[in-house]
Enzyme design. Structure first.
Site, PDB file in Angstrom:
ATOM      1  N   HIS A 117       0.840  -1.195   0.000  1.00  0.00           N
ATOM      2  CA  HIS A 117       0.000   0.000   0.000  1.00  0.00           C
ATOM      3  C   HIS A 117       0.877   1.248   0.000  1.00  0.00           C
ATOM      4  O   HIS A 117       1.784   1.377   0.820  1.00  0.00           O
ATOM      5  CB  HIS A 117      -0.926   0.001   1.221  1.00  0.00           C
ATOM      6  CG  HIS A 117      -1.975  -1.057   1.135  1.00  0.00           C
ATOM      7  ND1 HIS A 117      -1.681  -2.386   1.369  1.00  0.00           N
ATOM      8  CD2 HIS A 117      -3.291  -0.999   0.845  1.00  0.00           C
ATOM      9  CE1 HIS A 117      -2.796  -3.101   1.224  1.00  0.00           C
ATOM     10  NE2 HIS A 117      -3.771  -2.271   0.910  1.00  0.00           N
TER      11      HIS A 117
ATOM     12  N   ARG B  95      -3.466 -11.709  -3.644  1.00  0.00           N
ATOM     13  CA  ARG B  95      -4.781 -11.127  -3.371  1.00  0.00           C
ATOM     14  C   ARG B  95      -5.433 -10.719  -4.674  1.00  0.00           C
ATOM     15  O   ARG B  95      -4.791 -10.131  -5.550  1.00  0.00           O
ATOM     16  CB  ARG B  95      -4.684  -9.912  -2.441  1.00  0.00           C
ATOM     17  CG  ARG B  95      -6.072  -9.334  -2.104  1.00  0.00           C
ATOM     18  CD  ARG B  95      -6.024  -8.305  -0.986  1.00  0.00           C
ATOM     19  NE  ARG B  95      -5.594  -7.004  -1.440  1.00  0.00           N
ATOM     20  CZ  ARG B  95      -6.222  -5.856  -1.137  1.00  0.00           C
ATOM     21  NH1 ARG B  95      -7.304  -5.868  -0.381  1.00  0.00           N
ATOM     22  NH2 ARG B  95      -5.754  -4.707  -1.565  1.00  0.00           N
TER      23      ARG B  95
ATOM     24  N   GLU C 114     -14.826  -6.648   3.989  1.00  0.00           N
ATOM     25  CA  GLU C 114     -14.397  -5.254   4.035  1.00  0.00           C
ATOM     26  C   GLU C 114     -15.523  -4.264   4.288  1.00  0.00           C
ATOM     27  O   GLU C 114     -15.393  -3.387   5.134  1.00  0.00           O
ATOM     28  CB  GLU C 114     -13.700  -4.884   2.720  1.00  0.00           C
ATOM     29  CG  GLU C 114     -12.476  -5.738   2.430  1.00  0.00           C
ATOM     30  CD  GLU C 114     -11.850  -5.402   1.092  1.00  0.00           C
ATOM     31  OE1 GLU C 114     -11.115  -4.404   1.024  1.00  0.00           O
ATOM     32  OE2 GLU C 114     -12.104  -6.133   0.124  1.00  0.00           O
TER      33      GLU C 114
ATOM     34  N   ASP D 276     -11.789   0.045   4.015  1.00  0.00           N
ATOM     35  CA  ASP D 276     -13.020   0.231   3.252  1.00  0.00           C
ATOM     36  C   ASP D 276     -14.246   0.324   4.143  1.00  0.00           C
ATOM     37  O   ASP D 276     -15.200   1.030   3.822  1.00  0.00           O
ATOM     38  CB  ASP D 276     -13.172  -0.908   2.239  1.00  0.00           C
ATOM     39  CG  ASP D 276     -12.246  -0.718   1.038  1.00  0.00           C
ATOM     40  OD1 ASP D 276     -12.492   0.185   0.231  1.00  0.00           O
ATOM     41  OD2 ASP D 276     -11.259  -1.450   0.934  1.00  0.00           O
TER      42      ASP D 276
ATOM     43  N   ARG E 105      -4.974  -3.577   8.843  1.00  0.00           N
ATOM     44  CA  ARG E 105      -4.929  -2.252   9.445  1.00  0.00           C
ATOM     45  C   ARG E 105      -3.987  -1.336   8.675  1.00  0.00           C
ATOM     46  O   ARG E 105      -2.921  -1.748   8.249  1.00  0.00           O
ATOM     47  CB  ARG E 105      -4.450  -2.329  10.902  1.00  0.00           C
ATOM     48  CG  ARG E 105      -5.318  -3.183  11.790  1.00  0.00           C
ATOM     49  CD  ARG E 105      -4.682  -3.428  13.147  1.00  0.00           C
ATOM     50  NE  ARG E 105      -4.567  -2.200  13.916  1.00  0.00           N
ATOM     51  CZ  ARG E 105      -3.435  -1.768  14.452  1.00  0.00           C
ATOM     52  NH1 ARG E 105      -2.310  -2.435  14.271  1.00  0.00           N
ATOM     53  NH2 ARG E 105      -3.413  -0.658  15.156  1.00  0.00           N
TER      54      ARG E 105
ATOM     55  N   ARG F 263      -9.832   4.694  -3.584  1.00  0.00           N
ATOM     56  CA  ARG F 263      -9.190   3.858  -2.573  1.00  0.00           C
ATOM     57  C   ARG F 263      -9.136   4.591  -1.237  1.00  0.00           C
ATOM     58  O   ARG F 263      -9.089   5.817  -1.176  1.00  0.00           O
ATOM     59  CB  ARG F 263      -7.779   3.466  -3.015  1.00  0.00           C
ATOM     60  CG  ARG F 263      -7.772   2.486  -4.164  1.00  0.00           C
ATOM     61  CD  ARG F 263      -6.385   1.917  -4.388  1.00  0.00           C
ATOM     62  NE  ARG F 263      -6.377   0.974  -5.487  1.00  0.00           N
ATOM     63  CZ  ARG F 263      -6.738  -0.301  -5.385  1.00  0.00           C
ATOM     64  NH1 ARG F 263      -7.147  -0.772  -4.226  1.00  0.00           N
ATOM     65  NH2 ARG F 263      -6.708  -1.104  -6.431  1.00  0.00           N
TER      66      ARG F 263
END
Length: 1032
Positions: free
Chosen positions: A154, A534, A655, A696, A734, A867
């Site tokens: 991320h 993923r 999510e 999310d 997290r 996002r």
């Protein structure tokens, strides 16, 4: 500010902290005076003094004077030239980064000076034993504990890697500066080193000019049993393809192989040092037999090629590719240092062995290309010979390749060059080695540990070379006995050496560098970090649509849930592949199938879990199980043997609020299916992993509602697994910021529902948090200790549940009001989207190049497909931090007005989950700044939408008021005054950065093609992120 800072704010000694800030600030001033001139320094100092004075006035409650000074500051900034604004932004950004380095250094310093560190292993072990836990129970629980920290791709690390390294060097210099024995000359040299580093930082471009690729992101008492691993690391870098088209099956394969290469390379260095340490002759019988077997094997190979006049066949040539001497002949770099000393050279090369004749160059071929460069290290020509044997070519001095025929039939010039190269690299070298070490038959005694570890090193070097060939997609013909594939294969000889040393009375040696290496191998294995994959559930449905359509079975995604489950279960029970080898599919579908093929080729030895984002049904999990099974059948059929390792764990990620509410039902449905339950018991040790997403859910319903829904979802998932006798591991997705589930690690783990942390936990660490928590050895050790003790305490002393049903009812009511308030603003107010784009730099964040994936999942301008990271990042930049508090005030106010204030105060005191939720919101409110957020609105937002900004700022004030009612504090951060002081200490640099950003945004939106303005904006974004110690 990161939760790493929040964790230690109380531990900081402010006098020494301020001394370091003053030292670094003065040195930066000296550099700026030299580099930018006195006129610029006068302007910088005036800007800083105006900001500091305004901040002081506001802290003293003199609001009118503060507002007047802030307007003066904004006016002066608006009159600056672009070049002046750019230079000022750079200067303040570096000031804030240097203050951040000083903060981190003081956390380390304080940790060293405290005799009884809170949350340390000693502290928690003592608490548990005094609380009645027996020493045996404590020991057994730690041995069984499994915590995995998953580093993700991320994009929240805003600093370039170059600058990160320079910041680490400054941290090391500050540590050196603390030494009490430094003389005047040493201190002067240290100051010179700091000046050089700061000058280098100033002259370095702060901005990434290109987006990183996914591969770039991946290049980030009683002793426990040796192979016990309470903590491991995983990774999403190169495996997370959710919404990121840049992560392909090839990228995943390459990143996994690269991770293996890095692990092997590190082990080679360790083994090399260990060989010199273990020079003794005494050993047990097993090790002695192994050492003699290795010597006999090497002797037979030497005899095989005794006649140096006979040309070598290709297969014979291969044996010499990595022929290592049975004993080392030169001390490796840093082998003389203790085992605790790390390798900081930045290189990955093991020590060079200088040999006679290194200036030899083979004869040139007729076409002018040489066969090799020169023999200049212990790997020089043997590497080239290995390349010759394995690839049919050898590198030239210019890096190109000379080709040899694949059958091993050489032309006369090639044969001559080959013989000369062989004579130089092998015969000359072996003759030289014989001068240094007599043959085994002449030795009165052998050094068995060195011989065994020499064989280990040789296999590791062949393993590394094999991985290089695989990474280059070159032919790779290695006997499986010549390299290491699994962790157990590498551990076997190391454990044998350990047992031998212990049995011979050399336990003190066994428990040194050797034990450290064994623990590293047990923890990091042959892969360093296992890579999770993923993908979004919809992509799997599209793939099955293509397959069922090709087979004339209809459209899978149009079937109801029961029909999907019936089809999937039937196929999973079958033994034939479902996907025909001749199937023609769209590129997106092919990429999904290729990913499953790579997963089958690599297996669970290299890969961790397969995470399904946006999971909502049991069929989402079975679809992945089927595609995985089908790929493994196809690959094993082609290989003629089973696929390596086992199947990957399939982990549903819940999510959204809707999916979190259904998580328990999905797990119950899955476990009620006989095939799936038996599969979990047989292939995954009766263990189900479930991931819950914080980002999310927070963007979907607001932070308070997300926190409560996550709590309930975990309770329900744990209950569902217990009903079927299945163990559960919860995987927490997290982020670094409060708005994305961040916060102090210890507090987060201790506030989980009872029974949800039973010795196992997985949690992500993202972006700048990886650097903040693990960038320095001391901070990394502290973080690992906090993870260990928090999970241990939550396992043996689970946190308290809500005392009564009334508390749960109040939570439901607060959550309902909070969610309605949040969604009515973010999703239902027609002006909000335009206001968001005008009031924040969200639209400009894409210029930052801080990650390889797009800022949106789909091509849509709405909040829904944005996002969570840019959503939080944008509001953090304006210091409004809206995602962390919006809706909270309305929810608490609604319940308080019904007469439940005392109930909420009791919940805060007695229920860890509620207390941590309120504390985190209070913490982030302390970082919000209403005047700064208002300044963004006044300059950037259309007049027709400023009313919305006014309403939101009133909402923030209401939230502050009612959070203080619940916590019982008189003012924000009252229970953490050090944190408040840390924030205030940055305002003289941080506030001007925000005003500069507003001015640059105003100009850029009138001239959006101006690259200089873009650079200025990005520098302000860097600086504010450094000042807030947080991005997204």
């Amino acid at each position: 500010m990161t939760d790493a800072t929040d964790d230690i704010a109380e531990e900081i000694s402010f006098q020494s902290f301020e001394d370091d800030c003053k030292l670094l600030g003065n040195l930066l001033n000296d550099v700026l005076l030299r580099e930018a001139g006195s006129q610029f320094m006068d302007k910088l100092e005036r800007t800083r003094l105006l900001a500091q004075s305004a901040s002081n006035m506001r802290l003293s409650g003199i609001e009118d004077m503060a507002e007047l000074l802030e307007k003066q500051l904004a006016s002066e900034i608006s009159k600056m030239t672009l070049e002046e604004a750019l230079t000022l932004a750079r200067a303040f950004s570096h000031y804030l980064n240097l203050m951040g380095i000083a903060e981190t250094h003081h956390r380390v310093r304080k940790g060293r000076s405290v005799t009884h560190l809170s949350k340390s292993c000693d502290d928690i072990f003592s608490q548990l034993v005094q609380g009645g836990i027996s020493a045996n129970d404590l020991y057994n629980t730690v041995c069984k504990q499994e915590v995995e920290i998953v580093l993700t791709a991320h994009p929240t690390q805003i600093n370039r890697r170059t600058l990160q390294y320079k910041h680490i060097r400054i941290a090391h210099l500050l540590e050196y500066n603390d030494r009490p024995d430094l003389g005047n000359e040493d201190r002067e040299m240290l100051i010179e080193d700091l000046v050089r580093e700061i000058t280098s930082i100033w002259q370095t471009d702060e901005l990434r000019r290109h987006k990183p690729t996914p591969v770039d992101e991946a290049r980030a008492g009683k002793p426990l049993p040796l192979t016990c691993t309470p903590i491991k690391f995983g990774s999403w870098m190169g495996g997370d393809r959710d919404g990121n088209p840049n992560v392909t099956s090839k990228v995943t394969r390459d990143v996994s192989l690269l991770s293996r290469w890095m692990a092997v390379d590190l082990y080679i260095q360790e083994v090399d040092s260990l060989r010199f340490e273990l020079s003794m002759n005494q050993c047990n019988d097993r090790l002695s037999r192994l050492a003699h077997e290795i010597l006999e094997k090497e002797s037979s190979l030497e005899n095989l090629h005794e006649n140096r006049n006979q040309p070598l066949s290709r297969s014979q040539f291969k044996f010499h590719g990595h022929q290592a001497p049975p004993l080392p002949t030169q001390l490796p770099a840093r082998a003389d240092l203790p085992a605790c000393t790390g390798y900081n050279d930045g290189g990955s090369q093991y020590p060079k062995l200088e040999l006679p004749g290194t200036d030899y160059r083979p004869l040139s071929r007729q076409d002018g290309q040489g066969c090799s460069s020169s023999v200049n290290s212990s790997m020089g020509s043997s590497d080239n010979l290995h390349k010759l044997s394995a690839t049919g070519s050898v590198p030239n001095s210019n890096g190109s390749q000379s080709t040899v025929t694949q059958r091993g039939s050489f032309s006369s010039s090639q044969l001559l060059a080959q013989r000369k190269l062989y004579a130089e690299s092998q015969i000359g070298r072996s003759s030289f080695h014989k001068l240094l070490e007599p043959s085994s038959s002449l030795r009165p005694g052998i050094a068995p540990y060195r011989i065994v570890l020499g064989d280990v090193k040789e296999k590791l070097m062949k393993t590394r070379r094999r991985l290089e060939l695989l990474l280059e997609d070159l032919p790779c013909e290695y006997d499986p006995w010549d390299y290491y594939e699994t962790t157990d294969q590498l551990l076997e000889p190391l454990l044998l050496c350990y047992e031998s040393l212990q049995s011979c009375g050399a336990g003190i040696l066994a428990d040194g560098r050797l034990a450290d290496l064994i623990r590293r191998v047990a923890t990091f294995g042959m892969v360093l970090m296992k890579l999770d994959l993923r993908q979004e559930s919809g992509r799997h449905a599209e793939t099955l649509d293509a397959i069922t359509g090709y087979l004339d079975m209809g459209t899978y995604s149009e079937w109801d849930e029961e029909k999907k489950l019936e089809f999937l279960t039937k196929e999973l029970k079958g033994k034939r592949p479902l996907v025909p080898p001749t199937i023609q599919v769209a590129p997106d579908v092919k990429e999904v199938l290729d990913t499953f093929r790579v997963a089958a080729e690599l297996g669970s030895d290299s890969l961790g879990a397969y995470v399904i984002s946006m999971a909502s049904n049991a069929s989402d999990v079975l679809a992945v199980e089927l595609l995985q099974k089908d790929a493994r059948l196809a690959v094993s059929g082609e290989l003629g043997r089973p696929c390596p390792g086992g199947t990957l764990r399939v982990v549903p990620l819940f999510e959204t609020v809707k999916d979190l509410r259904g998580a328990g039902s999905v797990i119950r449905k899955l476990l009620s299916i006989d095939w799936y339950r038996e599969h979990i018991i047989k292939n995954h040790n009766g263990h189900q992993e479930v991931m819950v997403g914080y980002s999310d859910s927070g963007k979907d319903a607001g932070r308070f509602t997300a926190a409560w829904e996550l709590y309930k979802a975990q309770e329900d998932v744990v209950a569902a697994c217990n009903e079927f006798g299945i163990k559960v591991t919860l995987f927490h997705g997290r982020g670094g910021s409060i708005g994305r589930g961040g916060g102090p690690t210890y507090l987060a783990i201790q506030s989980q529902p009872p029974g949800s942390v039973m010795g196992t936990l997985r949690s992500t660490e993202q972006g700048e948090m990886v650097q903040a928590k693990f960038g320095l050895p001391q901070t990394a050790i502290r973080q690992l200790e906090i993870y260990t003790t928090a999970v241990l305490l939550a396992t043996l002393r689970p946190p308290q549940p809500p005392r009564e049903q009334k508390w749960r009812n109040l939570m439901e009511e607060i959550s309902k009001i909070s969610c309605q308030n949040y969604r009515s603003t973010v999703y239902e107010n027609p002006d909000f989207l335009a206001y968001f784009h005008e009031a924040t730099p969200q639209a400009e964040l894409g210029f930052l190049n801080i990650g390889s994936r797009p800022t949106r999942r789909k091509a849509s301008t709405g909040i829904g497909h944005l996002r969570a990271i840019p959503w939080v990042f944008a509001w953090t930049q304006t210091r409004f931090v809206l995602p962390a508090w919006l809706g909270v005030g309305a929810g608490i106010k609604g319940v308080c007005e019904k007469g439940h204030s005392e109930d909420l105060k009791a919940m805060y005191k007695e229920w860890p989950f509620f207390q941590s939720t309120v504390d985190l919101i209070e913490m982030v409110l302390g970082k919000a700044d209403i005047p700064i957020a208002k300044h963004y609105d006044e300059v950037l937002v259309s007049e027709s939408r400023r009313k919305l900004g006014d309403e939101l700022r009133r909402e923030l004030t209401i939230t502050e008021k009612y959070v203080l009612v619940v916590s019982g504090h008189e003012k924000l951060s009252e229970n953490n005054r050090s944190l408040r002081r840390l924030i205030d200490s940055r305002l003289a640099y941080l506030n001007p950065m925000n005003m500069l950003q507003v001015e640059v945004l105003k100009r850029l939106r009138r001239d959006d093609d101006n690259n200089k303005l873009r650079d200025a904006l990005l520098i302000t974004i860097n600086g504010i992120a450094a000042g807030m110690r947080n991005t997204g």
